[in-house]
Design a protein around this motif. Structure first.
Motif: not given
Length: 183
Positions: A46-59
């Motif tokens: 998928f395309d994530a928002p710019p400057r995504v916090n991947t750890a927060a997105l994983e959770t």
């Protein structure tokens, strides 16, 4: 928007059957753009928002999928560039790989610590070899994986951390299909 590869654990294994259209819908509900799946084993792009916090997105993904599926789905995110690097890394000599039955990559959430590295490398045997690079552990298996005494469950126990494993060919196909976008 950065392209993200999500490696999900417990999708279409162990009796946890999830249709890919449903999985795409679950992730699209999180406002992730251009959600796609690759083979039916928990690979979501998928395309994530710019400057995504991947750890927060994983959770966030894990909590959302738990609510929708009713069981834990450990999530391991890699940018297209990180996935390409994992796919390109060659920890074993080519002659050893040529004689192997298969090679796998175990994805972890955080870089492997020295203690975890020692625990993982202790699994080395006459039929299994291992290497570590950042947040990935590479497993070279010279026999069919079912004939090895090594398993992802044993690795998780030794590391004290969740992992998900993919065949190296799958990771390379994903890297080829979803290269890093030009900026």
């Amino acid at each position: 928007m950065p392209r993200i590869i999500a490696y999900l654990r417990a999708i279409n294994v162990g009796g946890h059957v999830v249709k890919m259209d449903a999985l795409r819908a679950h992730l699209a509900a999180l406002d992730l753009a251009n959600v796609e799946t690759f083979i039916a084993s928990g690979n979501v792009i998928f395309d994530a928002p710019p400057r995504v916090n991947t750890a927060a997105l994983e959770t966030r993904i894990e909590k959302h999928l738990y609510g929708r599926l009713g069981y834990e789905v450990a999530t391991f995110l890699r940018s297209a560039a990180e996935n390409a690097a994992a796919a390109a890394f060659e920890p074993f000599p080519s002659e050893q790989v040529a004689g192997a039955h298969n090679t796998y990559i175990a994805f972890l959430k955080a870089p492997v610590t020295p203690a975890q590295r020692s625990a993982a490398l202790a699994f080395k045997s006459a039929v299994d070899d291992f290497a570590v690079n950042g947040r990935e552990l590479y497993w070279l298996c010279t026999v069919p994986s079912m004939e090895s005494t090594f398993s992802a469950a044993r690795l998780e126990k030794a590391l004290g951390a969740p992992v998900t494993m993919r065949n190296t060919n799958t990771v390379r196909k994903l890297a080829a299909k979803y290269p890093e976008k030009a900026k």
